[in-house]
Design an enzyme around this catalytic site. Structure first.
Site, PDB file in Angstrom:
ATOM      1  N   LYS A  31       0.850  -1.190   0.000  1.00  0.00           N
ATOM      2  CA  LYS A  31       0.000   0.000   0.000  1.00  0.00           C
ATOM      3  C   LYS A  31       0.877   1.229   0.000  1.00  0.00           C
ATOM      4  O   LYS A  31       1.979   1.132   0.540  1.00  0.00           O
ATOM      5  CB  LYS A  31      -0.970   0.032   1.186  1.00  0.00           C
ATOM      6  CG  LYS A  31      -0.424  -0.303   2.568  1.00  0.00           C
ATOM      7  CD  LYS A  31       0.732   0.398   3.187  1.00  0.00           C
ATOM      8  CE  LYS A  31       0.720   1.888   3.362  1.00  0.00           C
ATOM      9  NZ  LYS A  31       2.010   2.365   4.011  1.00  0.00           N
ATOM     10  N   TYR A  48      -4.469   4.180   6.178  1.00  0.00           N
ATOM     11  CA  TYR A  48      -4.962   3.234   7.191  1.00  0.00           C
ATOM     12  C   TYR A  48      -6.313   3.686   7.744  1.00  0.00           C
ATOM     13  O   TYR A  48      -7.182   2.864   8.026  1.00  0.00           O
ATOM     14  CB  TYR A  48      -3.952   3.075   8.335  1.00  0.00           C
ATOM     15  CG  TYR A  48      -2.770   2.218   7.968  1.00  0.00           C
ATOM     16  CD1 TYR A  48      -2.853   0.829   8.016  1.00  0.00           C
ATOM     17  CD2 TYR A  48      -1.571   2.781   7.563  1.00  0.00           C
ATOM     18  CE1 TYR A  48      -1.778   0.037   7.671  1.00  0.00           C
ATOM     19  CE2 TYR A  48      -0.481   2.004   7.214  1.00  0.00           C
ATOM     20  CZ  TYR A  48      -0.594   0.626   7.269  1.00  0.00           C
ATOM     21  OH  TYR A  48       0.472  -0.159   6.921  1.00  0.00           O
TER      22      TYR A  48
HETATM   23  P1  NAD Z   1      12.497   1.588   2.312  1.00  0.00           P
HETATM   24  O1  NAD Z   1      13.045   2.886   1.860  1.00  0.00           O
HETATM   25  O2  NAD Z   1      12.980   1.039   3.600  1.00  0.00           O
HETATM   26  O3  NAD Z   1      12.744   0.475   1.202  1.00  0.00           O
HETATM   27  C1  NAD Z   1      12.507   0.715  -0.173  1.00  0.00           C
HETATM   28  C2  NAD Z   1      13.348  -0.227  -0.995  1.00  0.00           C
HETATM   29  O4  NAD Z   1      13.144   0.080  -2.371  1.00  0.00           O
HETATM   30  C3  NAD Z   1      14.849  -0.069  -0.717  1.00  0.00           C
HETATM   31  O5  NAD Z   1      15.446  -1.324  -0.622  1.00  0.00           O
HETATM   32  C4  NAD Z   1      15.373   0.665  -1.943  1.00  0.00           C
HETATM   33  O6  NAD Z   1      16.701   0.330  -2.265  1.00  0.00           O
HETATM   34  C5  NAD Z   1      14.411   0.161  -3.025  1.00  0.00           C
HETATM   35  N1  NAD Z   1      14.317   1.054  -4.182  1.00  0.00           N
HETATM   36  C6  NAD Z   1      14.257   0.629  -5.451  1.00  0.00           C
HETATM   37  N2  NAD Z   1      14.232   1.655  -6.299  1.00  0.00           N
HETATM   38  C7  NAD Z   1      14.296   2.768  -5.554  1.00  0.00           C
HETATM   39  C8  NAD Z   1      14.312   4.150  -5.871  1.00  0.00           C
HETATM   40  N3  NAD Z   1      14.243   4.591  -7.136  1.00  0.00           N
HETATM   41  N4  NAD Z   1      14.361   5.024  -4.846  1.00  0.00           N
HETATM   42  C9  NAD Z   1      14.396   4.623  -3.555  1.00  0.00           C
HETATM   43  N5  NAD Z   1      14.390   3.301  -3.209  1.00  0.00           N
HETATM   44  C10 NAD Z   1      14.342   2.390  -4.196  1.00  0.00           C
HETATM   45  O7  NAD Z   1      10.920   1.756   2.321  1.00  0.00           O
HETATM   46  P2  NAD Z   1       9.882   0.788   3.039  1.00  0.00           P
HETATM   47  O8  NAD Z   1       9.534   1.340   4.354  1.00  0.00           O
HETATM   48  O9  NAD Z   1      10.359  -0.616   2.967  1.00  0.00           O
HETATM   49  O10 NAD Z   1       8.579   0.990   2.112  1.00  0.00           O
HETATM   50  C11 NAD Z   1       8.427   0.315   0.874  1.00  0.00           C
HETATM   51  C12 NAD Z   1       6.932   0.141   0.568  1.00  0.00           C
HETATM   52  O11 NAD Z   1       6.337  -0.623   1.593  1.00  0.00           O
HETATM   53  C13 NAD Z   1       6.141   1.444   0.489  1.00  0.00           C
HETATM   54  O12 NAD Z   1       5.181   1.362  -0.530  1.00  0.00           O
HETATM   55  C14 NAD Z   1       5.456   1.538   1.837  1.00  0.00           C
HETATM   56  O13 NAD Z   1       4.242   2.253   1.812  1.00  0.00           O
HETATM   57  C15 NAD Z   1       5.225   0.077   2.142  1.00  0.00           C
HETATM   58  N6  NAD Z   1       5.162  -0.194   3.584  1.00  0.00           N
HETATM   59  C16 NAD Z   1       4.107  -0.893   4.060  1.00  0.00           C
HETATM   60  C17 NAD Z   1       4.011  -1.176   5.404  1.00  0.00           C
HETATM   61  C18 NAD Z   1       2.872  -1.993   5.937  1.00  0.00           C
HETATM   62  O14 NAD Z   1       2.742  -2.115   7.148  1.00  0.00           O
HETATM   63  N7  NAD Z   1       2.052  -2.589   5.093  1.00  0.00           N
HETATM   64  C19 NAD Z   1       4.986  -0.718   6.277  1.00  0.00           C
HETATM   65  C20 NAD Z   1       6.081  -0.015   5.761  1.00  0.00           C
HETATM   66  C21 NAD Z   1       6.139   0.241   4.409  1.00  0.00           C
END
Ligand code: NAD
Length: 370
Positions: A136, A221
């Site tokens: 999401k 949420y």
């Molecule tokens: P994060 O920044 O920790 O991780 C993102 C990942 O994407 C990294 O490994 C990064 O290297 C990679 N990536 C690939 N291409 C990229 C680019 N062009 N720019 C930046 N990063 C790039 O983020 P996250 O917290 O893991 O969030 C990722 C997704 O998960 C989002 O859509 C977020 O909304 C979702 N999320 C959901 C929940 C949940 O509880 N359902 C919780 C946290 C995050």
């Protein structure tokens, strides 16, 4: 606080024992004997903080297994290969992952990258003939979400959105209580979703990668919650934005939005989405016969809540473990969660977000047509 939460989470699982917890959850009631059915073989795309959380949670899955990775960082791929026993042939980068179509050992790809990348990546996965699980918000607006739904339909693959709360035991209990009429006629929902965001340079504050601000990330949420708690789809929205730090929260990146949703029954929801306030993770709902308060309501848990009847005492199980096992059961056996989490469901939230932004912009009451 986080380490205390982790400790409590571990304690809850180890003290009671995972098999017992699984047994006590209706989703797994049929799996007392060692599970011998199909296992969903999953590759994770985007090895960031949430991808890591999902990978850790999947260690306890019975019906799903992490077997592959897609990442732009070779050193992370190496680490994950060692940590999760992932063969080289199941490792891809963002350039070559279309070749996954020839890999029979991968059934589904879980897209866990920044929001602005979800649409193109999900469509590429669908075209490779693999099921898509996407975090999401599924996209950055409803048009993109619709494209994803259409592409997955055309490719005859599932599109599932990472709405982990749809499998969370206390949330499921409250939804059942509402369905059984235990709150009477539900009239009001309040959702408060927010936290104080740190590093000003992160992708979550970049309009192109995030699609917006707090609403895309955390406000969603309260939107999704309003729908599954009340059990109705909204027909109008009004919304107001407050921006106290225009340097950190640039044009198109919302800091704080309050919004109100109206429902066909006459029920209303009053919600707050923010990146600039702390301790906001609370749902409240009241009806003619009863009420429920959940706080925390959507964090990683344990979720806590009480109703007019007393404390909610369903066990805490790591949300992502339940979600991935549940999604496997959905894909292989057609077993739906209590509230759906497919692409159409995600699309509804994107339509509501579009309408909220329009209401902020125009100052008007905006009709929602789901
Ligand atoms: P994060 O920044 O920790 O991780 C993102 C990942 O994407 C990294 O490994 C990064 O290297 C990679 N990536 C690939 N291409 C990229 C680019 N062009 N720019 C930046 N990063 C790039 O983020 P996250 O917290 O893991 O969030 C990722 C997704 O998960 C989002 O859509 C977020 O909304 C979702 N999320 C959901 C929940 C949940 O509880 N359902 C919780 C946290 C995050």
């Amino acid at each position: 606080m986080a380490s205390r939460r982790n400790f409590l989470e571990k304690l809850t699982v180890s003290a009671v024992g995972l098999p017992l917890l699984y047994h006590s959850n209706p989703l797994f009631a049929a799996t007392e004997a060692p599970y011998q059915g199909p296992v969903l073989k999953v590759a994770i795309m985007g090895l960031g903080s949430y991808g890591t959380r999902v990978a850790e949670a999947m260690k306890d899955c019975k019906r799903a297994k992490l077997v592959g990775v897609i990442s732009g960082t070779p050193s992370k791929i190496k680490d994950w290969q060692a940590k999760y026993d992932i063969p080289k042939k199941n490792c891809y980068n963002y350039e070559n992952f279309d070749a996954i179509k020839d890999n029979k050992d991968i059934d589904a790809v879980y897209v866990i990258t920044p929001n602005g990348l979800h649409k193109d990546q999900s469509i590429r996965v669908a075209k490779a003939g693999k099921h898509v699980i996407c975090e999401k918000p599924m996209a950055v607006n409803a048009d993109e979400a619709q494209e994803m739904v259409d592409a997955c339909k055309a490719a005859k693959v599932h599109l599932l959105i990472g709405y982990r709360m749809h499998y969370e035991p206390k949330t499921v209990e409250v939804i059942k209580m509402r369905q059984n009429g235990e709150f009477g006629k539900v009239k009001f929902f309040q959702g408060q979703s927010g936290f104080t965001i740190g590093d000003p340079n992160q992708w979550r504050l970049n309009k192109e990668l995030a699609g917006g601000g707090a609403m895309m990330d955390i406000g969603i949420y309260s939107i999704n919650g309003a729908r599954y708690m009340l059990g109705e789809e909204p027909i109008w929205v009004t919304a107001q934005e407050t921006k106290t730090d225009p340097i950190k929260f640039k044009e198109g990146v919302d800091e704080t939005i309050q919004f109100q949703l109206g429902f066909p029954s006459g029920a209303v929801a009053n919600c707050l989405s923010t990146y600039n306030m702390s301790h906001l993770d609370r749902f409240f709902m009241t009806g003619s016969e009863g009420w429920v308060e959940m706080k925390p309501s959507t964090g990683y848990g344990p979720i806590k809540g009480r109703t007019h009847k007393g404390e909610l005492d369903q066990p805490h199980i790591t949300h992502q473990t339940l979600q991935m096992d549940g999604m496997s059961q959905l894909i292989f056996e057609g077993v739906q969660p209590i509230v759906p989490l497919d692409g159409e469901e995600g699309l509804k939230d994107m339509k509501i977000i579009d309408a909220i932004y329009r209401a902020v912009e125009t100052g008007e009451k905006v009709a929602i047509n789901l």
